[in-house]
Motif scaffolding. Structure first.
Motif, PDB file in Angstrom:
ATOM      1  N   ARG A  56       0.878  -1.088  -0.136  1.00 48.34           N
ATOM      2  CA  ARG A  56      -0.158  -0.070   0.229  1.00 48.34           C
ATOM      3  C   ARG A  56       1.030   1.263   0.031  1.00 48.34           C
ATOM      4  N   LYS A  57       0.469   2.330  -0.888  1.00 44.21           N
ATOM      5  CA  LYS A  57       0.932   3.534  -0.662  1.00 44.21           C
ATOM      6  C   LYS A  57       1.170   4.260   0.524  1.00 44.21           C
ATOM      7  N   TRP A  58       2.370   4.922   0.871  1.00 41.33           N
ATOM      8  CA  TRP A  58       1.995   5.524   2.313  1.00 41.33           C
ATOM      9  C   TRP A  58       1.457   6.900   2.236  1.00 41.33           C
ATOM     10  N   SER A  59       1.209   7.425   0.891  1.00 39.59           N
ATOM     11  CA  SER A  59       0.267   8.401   0.524  1.00 39.59           C
ATOM     12  C   SER A  59      -1.310   8.128   1.063  1.00 39.59           C
ATOM     13  N   ASP A  60      -1.715   6.703   1.192  1.00 38.15           N
ATOM     14  CA  ASP A  60      -2.902   6.194   1.497  1.00 38.15           C
ATOM     15  C   ASP A  60      -3.317   6.082   2.980  1.00 38.15           C
ATOM     16  N   LEU A  61      -2.347   6.599   3.829  1.00 40.39           N
ATOM     17  CA  LEU A  61      -2.349   6.287   5.182  1.00 40.39           C
ATOM     18  C   LEU A  61      -3.713   7.331   5.719  1.00 40.39           C
ATOM     19  N   PRO A  62      -4.327   6.862   6.569  1.00 38.63           N
ATOM     20  CA  PRO A  62      -5.567   7.745   6.959  1.00 38.63           C
ATOM     21  C   PRO A  62      -5.097   9.063   7.526  1.00 38.63           C
ATOM     22  N   SER A  63      -6.057  10.135   7.656  1.00 38.53           N
ATOM     23  CA  SER A  63      -5.386  11.328   8.022  1.00 38.53           C
ATOM     24  C   SER A  63      -5.683  11.266   9.432  1.00 38.53           C
ATOM     25  N   SER A  97      -2.174  13.103  11.241  1.00 33.79           N
ATOM     26  CA  SER A  97      -2.315  14.314  11.818  1.00 33.79           C
ATOM     27  C   SER A  97      -1.558  14.072  13.206  1.00 33.79           C
ATOM     28  N   PRO A  98      -1.406  13.034  13.933  1.00 28.53           N
ATOM     29  CA  PRO A  98      -0.740  12.934  15.347  1.00 28.53           C
ATOM     30  C   PRO A  98       0.644  12.795  14.876  1.00 28.53           C
ATOM     31  N   ILE A  99       1.030  12.353  13.794  1.00 31.02           N
ATOM     32  CA  ILE A  99       2.713  12.207  13.463  1.00 31.02           C
ATOM     33  C   ILE A  99       2.980  13.653  12.953  1.00 31.02           C
ATOM     34  N   ALA A 118      -3.435  16.997   6.032  1.00 28.80           N
ATOM     35  CA  ALA A 118      -3.293  16.350   7.232  1.00 28.80           C
ATOM     36  C   ALA A 118      -2.490  17.034   8.342  1.00 28.80           C
ATOM     37  N   SER A 119      -1.791  17.924   7.972  1.00 26.29           N
ATOM     38  CA  SER A 119      -0.980  18.768   8.726  1.00 26.29           C
ATOM     39  C   SER A 119      -1.299  20.199   9.146  1.00 26.29           C
ATOM     40  N   THR A 120      -2.778  20.098   8.832  1.00 20.54           N
ATOM     41  CA  THR A 120      -2.958  21.708   8.846  1.00 20.54           C
ATOM     42  C   THR A 120      -2.898  22.286  10.507  1.00 20.54           C
TER      43      THR A 120
END
Length: 317
Positions: free
Chosen positions: A18-25, A29-31, A53-55
């Protein structure tokens, strides 16, 4: 940009690519909220989903009490030099700083003056908040401080300069106000020399010179003048503890010209910041001249907490 893939175990035990970009927000966000400035900027550059996700991420870890400020060099063009507190050096493009002068730095926000306009600016997110027109069309010996981040409803801005040998002029702006208020302070003899730093503490603005003198201006519009002396062994009536320490000649003591790789023919004016520690300490402004008998050119620099703030494009003062 291509995104690397990873192996993720499914509920049935199989390994799925799975692509890393597909990780859920809700995982991303906590990362992002735990990242330092450079890692956060890299994180936001991966893809649109990671940026979204980094807003709320602000590199808050960089402002812990034991973290020293970073140093940003600007002034020749939009290309700036950023030196981290670990000694790593980065080149960063910040066109908004070209032709600007920093008057104050606190908690990751800069107070800038450029061609008659004054604004708050976060150089790493390019967030900008314009202020009402400043009464002066240019700045010379002006020094400033602000009480809290500009998005706070209780933010106060104070800009001080010497209008004559015996008079200080202070222009103050309250959050949401559209007009600066002007206040004059008449100096006792030898009360203060060149103002080299300013900060805010407990409803008062503190202005330090390059010697042992201090001027304060309270929000009730009163001026006070003090002389700073070494702490006596015994407590004496009329002698108060200074709530804020000072770092004088900090750029020189840290051998920053060498750390930044600046040649000897460079002169640089620096803007200080407040370092939050067991006792808050104000890094004072400095001017370091180029070596004698050299054709010099002028740069500017600012001590800054490396934070990342975002505001809406129509954010108003």
């Amino acid at each position: 940009m291509s995104i690397e893939t990873g192996l993720i175990r499914t509920t049935y035990g199989q390994m799925a690519e799975r692509k890393w970009s597909d990780l859920p927000s809700d995982l991303l966000s906590p990362i992002a909220n735990r990242l330092g400035l450079i890692e956060l900027l890299s994180f936001r550059g991966v893809c649109k989903d990671w940026k979204s996700a980094s807003t709320t991420a602000s590199a808050e870890i960089e402002s812990l009490p034991d973290h020293e400020p970073w140093f940003l060099v600007y002034g020749s063009n939009s290309e700036c030099i950023l030196l981290s507190n670990s000694g790593k050096k980065y080149t960063i493009n910040i066109p908004e700083l070209n032709g600007a002068t920093c008057l104050a730095s606190n908690k990751g926000w800069l107070l800038m003056f450029q061609e008659g306009s004054m604004f708050f600016f976060c150089p790493f997110s390019h967030a900008k908040i314009d202020l009402p027109r400043f009464p002066h069309s240019q700045v010379t010996d002006h020094v400033a401080a602000f009480s809290s981040p500009p998005i706070s409803q209780d933010c106060l801005v104070a800009v001080i300069n010497r209008s004559s040998e015996t008079t200080l002029e202070l222009n103050m702006l309250c959050h949401g106000a559209m007009v600066w208020t002007n206040h004059k302070g008449y100096l006792p003899r030898d009360a203060i020399k060149i103002i080299r730093g300013a900060t805010y503490h407990d409803e008062e603005f503190y202005f330090f010179d390059n010697s042992e003198n201090l001027v304060t201006f309270s929000i009730d519009k009163s001026w006070n003048f003090f002389v700073i002396i070494p702490r006596p062994k015994d407590k004496f009536p009329g002698i108060n503890d200074l709530p804020i320490g000072r770092r004088m000649r900090h750029f020189i003591h840290m051998n920053m010209k060498n750390e930044l790789g600046l040649p000897e023919n460079v002169s640089i004016s620096t803007c200080g910041t407040l370092v939050h520690d067991r006792i808050d300490k104000l890094v004072l402004n400095e001017r370091i001249e180029a070596a004698e008998d050299s054709i010099s050119y002028q740069l500017k620099g600012v001590w800054i907490q490396p934070r990342f703030f975002q505001v809406s494009p129509n954010q108003s003062w």
